[in-house]
Motif scaffolding. Structure first.
Motif, PDB file in Angstrom:
ATOM      1  N   ASP A   1      27.254  28.117  67.032  1.00 36.92           N
ATOM      2  CA  ASP A   1      27.635  26.978  66.212  1.00 36.92           C
ATOM      3  C   ASP A   1      28.334  27.453  64.937  1.00 36.92           C
ATOM      4  OD1 ASP A   1      26.452  25.332  63.626  1.00 36.92           O
ATOM      5  OD2 ASP A   1      27.162  24.022  65.216  1.00 36.92           O
TER       6      ASP A   1
ATOM      7  N   ASP B   1      30.577  25.709  61.232  1.00 39.10           N
ATOM      8  CA  ASP B   1      31.218  24.589  60.549  1.00 39.10           C
ATOM      9  C   ASP B   1      32.729  24.775  60.501  1.00 39.10           C
ATOM     10  OD1 ASP B   1      31.128  26.725  58.890  1.00 39.10           O
ATOM     11  OD2 ASP B   1      30.661  25.587  57.071  1.00 39.10           O
TER      12      ASP B   1
ATOM     13  N   GLN C   1      31.469  23.591  67.314  1.00 40.21           N
ATOM     14  CA  GLN C   1      30.604  22.764  66.475  1.00 40.21           C
ATOM     15  C   GLN C   1      29.774  21.890  67.397  1.00 40.21           C
ATOM     16  OE1 GLN C   1      32.592  20.200  63.667  1.00 40.21           O
ATOM     17  NE2 GLN C   1      30.811  20.133  62.329  1.00 40.21           N
TER      18      GLN C   1
END
Length: 612
Positions: free
Chosen positions: A331, A333, A381
């Motif tokens: 993951d 951002d 994401q």
């Protein structure tokens, strides 16, 4: 689509269908003697007759011809004794304790709001629940799976992936990751995984018939398929994958249920996602019964946590898809990639004579979201909404960017249904919702602190409505009745949904807003209880206790803001003479300008000008 859980008949609380503390005792009573959840015996590996022979071996698995075949389970039965009565009692007590005080919402086949991606491959270095250090690991278990071990697995079963990426320690130091072997341009396909029906390949799709029968739905089907692959004699991709040591994070709610049920209970009381967590726990016992004792509660919970934490992509129906190697993507951002389901049009006629054909799922595609340099880590994401509770619910971890109070925008959710089974008009309302392609099952409404939270607005454009406006529109529909029952007349029924997009009546609007505030008040009360428990934590409390505390406080502030907006709407409706309702709108249609003249007359009568 959403799949409601079917618990014993219990007290029904609130518009969202929340069930409270009697659930745990009801499950304990329904469970029968402790031995009923003991581990499997040598003759207990066949799928029970309740699933029937109609459920055939799902795509992505080799072995028995049908899931009802005892042979497929018994050939590779784990070399362990059946669980003892004391261990079974502990598992049963854990489920009963947590479910007993956790609010439950109907179990849903999740269609998460994701930016084409989901999933996690995380390794944790955590303090044990007793304060002792625990081994670091990722969802690809660090203790059992190394870079070399995972590379060997992929070189055998997914060599195409190793042509474009390498397996290394991820940049954050939180586990394994994938790194680009070469540069990729924005929009370029990095990797394509294709599914071949009936063959053992790197794409596993949940068996539809099995998911319909299990309370854990699609995730339950995937968990069953993985367990079956592990136990049949014929080697398969997923058998080798499971035997490589892959695990879900220790902090996953379903694993906490057995390692520390008190902490699991507090987690459910610390996020508005807790209702679904409780529902997932409630489904465990029902699933084990359906599976006829072929797994015990803890083994089934582990399997579910594993597939939940490693399913990275969904198809258009919201079904989670398990893809070998894709779960190593971390993951971020600032993601380098996106992942999406791939479809093929099948059955279209020449020159489109019979239309474009039926879209059939074919696999998953990982594409570059921007220019990727050689050696750069591949990332996605997981959620479009940065909700800490969602990360904990599905993946059992919190991204670094969302750890700490005020780190990133807060996010929460409320769940409501547009109909009530006890409503005399439930049939008519269900038909109206179906006509407008609005789900009949409970809907999750997501709210983010980083986005403007405006007052209730009216209008027909559902797709462009705010979450607040969608929620209130649905609750107006739910509360049509009483003095508004004339709107259910056959003459007006075709316009019911259109009417609910605007304020119907003062009583209806107040009731809709009150239901939201009552639901918020229930969550705030549960948050307060979790606060009290947190105050007793010592210095050696596990890090998930800190995560859930930050999550709770962020959601608390957001819910409090939302409660204020609902209270303001109630105040406006009660005391403002500028708010219009269905009757006012009909008057305007029949006598244009009449209400305006009436307002002028009222103004003049209350001023000195009225004397003249």
């Amino acid at each position: 689509k959403l799949l409601p859980i079917a618990p014993p008949p219990l007290e029904h609380r609130g518009a969202s269908g929340i069930l409270f503390s009697t659930m745990g005792m009801a499950l304990a009573r329904a469970a029968g003697p402790v031995s009923s959840i003991a581990g499997p015996s040598a003759s207990a590996w066949a799928l029970p007759p309740s699933l029937g022979n109609a459920v055939h071996s799902p795509p992505g698995l080799a072995g028995a011809d049908s899931l009802s075949s005892a042979e497929g389970w018994s050939k590779r039965m784990p070399a362990r004794e059946a669980a003892s009565h004391s261990a079974s009692a502990s598992a049963a007590a854990a489920v009963a304790l947590c479910i007993g005080s956790a609010a439950l919402v109907p179990r849903m086949r999740r269609r998460q709001m994701r930016s084409g991606a989901a999933g996690a491959a995380k390794r944790w270095s955590v303090a044990g629940l007793d304060g002792a250090a625990r081994p670091a690991f990722s969802s690809v278990s660090r203790a059992a799976t190394t870079v070399q071990g995972m590379t060997q697995l992929l070189s055998r079963d997914c060599p195409e992936l190793l042509e474009v990426a390498t397996v290394q320690e991820c940049n954050s130091g939180d586990g394994l990751g994938l790194f680009a072997r070469r540069a990729f341009e924005e929009g370029e396909e990095v990797m394509l995984w294709l599914s071949e029906a009936g063959k053992s390949n790197e794409v596993m799709v949940p068996n539809e018939k099995l998911s319909d029968k299990l309370g854990s739905s699609y995730y339950g089907a995937l968990a069953f398929q993985v367990l079956k692959a592990e136990r049949v004699d014929e080697p398969s991709i997923w058998q080798r994958w499971k035997e490589s040591g892959v695990e879900a994070p220790l902090e996953h709610p379903l694993k906490l249920l057995f390692s520390d049920p008190g902490l699991a209970q507090r987690l459910w009381n610390s996020t508005t996602c807790g209702g679904r967590m409780g529902a997932a726990a409630a489904a465990l016992r029902d699933d084990v019964k359906i599976l006829g004792g072929s797994v015990d509660l803890e083994e089934w919970a582990d399997a579910l946590a594993l597939v939940m934490s490693r399913s990275l992509v969904e198809d258009s129906d919201g079904r989670p898809i398990l893809v070998l190697g894709l779960d190593l993507v971390n993951d971020s951002d600032d993601p380098t990639c996106t992942v999406e389901a791939v479809y093929e049009a099948v059955g279209g006629g020449i020159f489109g004579a019979n239309g474009e054909g039926q879209l059939v799922f074919r696999g998953a595609s990982l594409k570059a979201a921007r220019k990727i340099e050689e050696g750069e880590e591949l990332s996605i994401q997981y959620f479009e909404d940065p909700q800490v509770g969602k990360y904990l619910e599905i993946y059992g971890f919190v991204p670094r960017r969302l750890r700490g109070r005020g780190m990133g925008p807060a996010s929460c959710e409320l769940v409501f249904a547009g109909t009530d089974d006890e409503d005399g008009y439930v049939y008519e309302k269900t038909n109206v919702l179906n006509d407008w392609n609005i789900p009949v099952e409970p809907i999750s409404f997501h709210f983010e602190g980083g986005k403007p939270m405006s007052r209730v607005q009216e209008g027909m454009d559902w797709d462009n409505k705010s979450q607040i406006d969608r929620m209130i529109t649905l609750l107006r529909m739910r509360n049509i009745g009483g003095s508004d029952s004339f709107l259910m007349d056959s003459v007006l029924l075709d316009f019911l949904w259109e009417n609910c997009n605007y304020r119907v009546s003062k009583e209806n609007e107040i009731e809709a807003c009150k239901q939201v505030n009552e639901e918020i008040a229930r969550w705030l009360d549960r948050f307060e209880k979790a606060r009290e428990e947190e105050a007793e934590d010592g210095p050696d409390a596990p890090r998930i206790a800190k995560w859930m505390g930050d999550c709770r406080e962020n959601e608390y502030d957001l819910l409090y803001r939302l409660q204020g907006l609902m209270s303001q709407e109630i105040n406006d409706v009660m005391f403002s003479d500028k708010v219009t309702y269905w009757a006012d709108r009909q008057m305007d249609k029949m006598f244009p300008g009449a209400r305006a003249l009436a307002s002028i007359d009222k103004f003049l009568s209350t001023t000195e000008a009225g004397v003249f």
